[in-house]
Design an enzyme around this catalytic site. Structure first.
Site, short mmCIF file in Angstrom:
data_model
loop_
_atom_site.label_atom_id
_atom_site.label_comp_id
_atom_site.label_asym_id
_atom_site.label_seq_id
_atom_site.Cartn_x
_atom_site.Cartn_y
_atom_site.Cartn_z
N GLN A 1 -4.72 -1.57 9.40
CA GLN A 1 -4.64 -2.90 8.80
C GLN A 1 -5.29 -3.94 9.72
OE1 GLN A 1 -3.38 -3.55 5.64
NE2 GLN A 1 -4.22 -5.58 6.00
N LYS B 1 0.84 -1.21 0.00
CA LYS B 1 0.00 0.00 0.00
C LYS B 1 0.87 1.25 0.00
CE LYS B 1 -3.92 -2.34 2.07
NZ LYS B 1 -4.63 -2.79 3.26
N ASP C 1 -11.15 3.16 3.85
CA ASP C 1 -11.54 1.76 3.70
C ASP C 1 -13.07 1.61 3.65
OD1 ASP C 1 -9.56 -0.11 3.30
OD2 ASP C 1 -9.07 -0.34 5.43
#
Ligand code: NDP
Length: 287
Positions: free
Chosen positions: A97, A53, A120
């Site tokens: 994460q 990422k 997200d």
């Protein structure tokens, strides 16, 4: 006849190239988009995802900040850092994460992220907006799937769509997006009876199960579009390679379009994370 394999890698590369100009335009106004990625613990797969990422951010000119904590960190420390990032003007997107270590309340952590920086799309406010058909941020993997359908001329309107999997990360938002796009949607999961009877009706079949080669040719309607979200590592005796939830070789002979693993949905997920971060920075710049 063999199905056409959808090339997620090339599609992702094209989209990422298109972000560069938007990032440069924002940077010229002193508003370079920034993404903060928080990693707790040493899970090897999570470390790889976070590294990828951050590298993807750098490749399109985004500012990125990687914040790493040991697995035994106090949740309050992470929550305090999220509060700082919420107020940091350099940061437009915040990603934690998953999975988090067991002593964390995952929901509380996700809810601590400011909804306008929740790239997200997992904050309850953003899930609600998606459910209402008015999304602010779309979760990256299902967003990538919708882009793949669009790029291949597949309009879900009026089609039968079946999603196998009901996770908050993939299955549920995938089903919502397909409903919003006009499909008639069935969501299957581990308690579903007669799974194949459902999947065989699907014009669009999305597999997000986490079981290698779970979907076989006999479960697929001839001419269906088959999207394989699964990423599974085969055991060493089977070569140790990555493999999807779909038996690619068999299903390819029945479907019209199919995504491979690797090189299908995977590259699109990080791409849509970049898209959401650029979008967040553009919104902020427009305010
Ligand atoms: P989860 O484990 O959270 O969800 C799996 C789902 O599959 C659950 O809803 C489960 O049902 C269902 N399921 C399990 N067994 C069966 C069965 N026998 N029949 C029908 N349904 C079943 O996984 P995720 O949604 O997070 O991920 C799914 C897959 O996608 C994984 O392989 C993951 O690695 C991959 N993935 C890939 C990404 C990418 O970028 N390509 C991103 C995210 C995930 P129940 O709810 O009843 O338990």
């Amino acid at each position: 006849m063999s199905a056409h394999a959808i090339d997620g890698k090339t599609l992702a590369e094209g989209l990422r190239a298109s972000f560069k100009a938007r990032v440069a335009a924002l940077a010229a106004r002193g508003r370079r988009p920034g993404l903060a990625v928080i990693l707790v613990g040493e899970d090897p797969a999570s470390q790889v995802y976070v590294r990828n990422k951050v590298a993807a951010c750098e490749a399109v000119g985004l500012f990125s900040e990687k914040i790493v904590y040991p697995a035994d960190v106090e949740p309050a420390t992470v929550l305090a850092r999220i509060a700082d990032l919420n107020a940091d003007p350099k940061i437009h997107g915040i990603l934690v994460q998953l999975p988090l270590p067991r002593h964390f309340d995952e929901k509380a952590v996700l809810e601590a992220i400011a909804p306008e920086k929740d790239v997200d799309g997992f904050h309850a406010e953003n899930v609600g907006a998606l459910a209402q058909g008015n999304p602010r941020f779309i979760p990256c993997t299902p967003y990538g799937v919708m882009k793949m359908l669009e790029a291949n001329g597949v309009d879900p309107a009026g089609k039968e769509a079946v999603v196998i999997g009901r996770s908050n990360i993939v299955g549920k938002p995938m089903a919502l997006l397909l409903i919003n796009a006009g499909a008639t949607v069935t969501v299957c999961h581990s308690r579903t009876r007669e799974l194949a009877a459902h999947t065989r009706r699907a014009d669009i079949l999305v597999a997000a199960v986490g079981k290698p080669r779970f979907v076989t040719a006999g479960m697929v309607k001839p001419g269906a579009v088959v999207i394989d979200v699964g990423i599974n590592r085969l055991p060493p005796e089977e070569g140790g390679k990555l493999c999807g939830d779909v038996d690619f070789a068999g299903v390819r002979e029945v479907a019209s379009l199919i995504t491979p693993v690797p090189g299908g949905v995977g590259p699109m997920t990080i791409t849509m994370l970049l898209a959401n971060t650029v979008e967040a920075a553009e919104r902020e710049a427009g305010r």
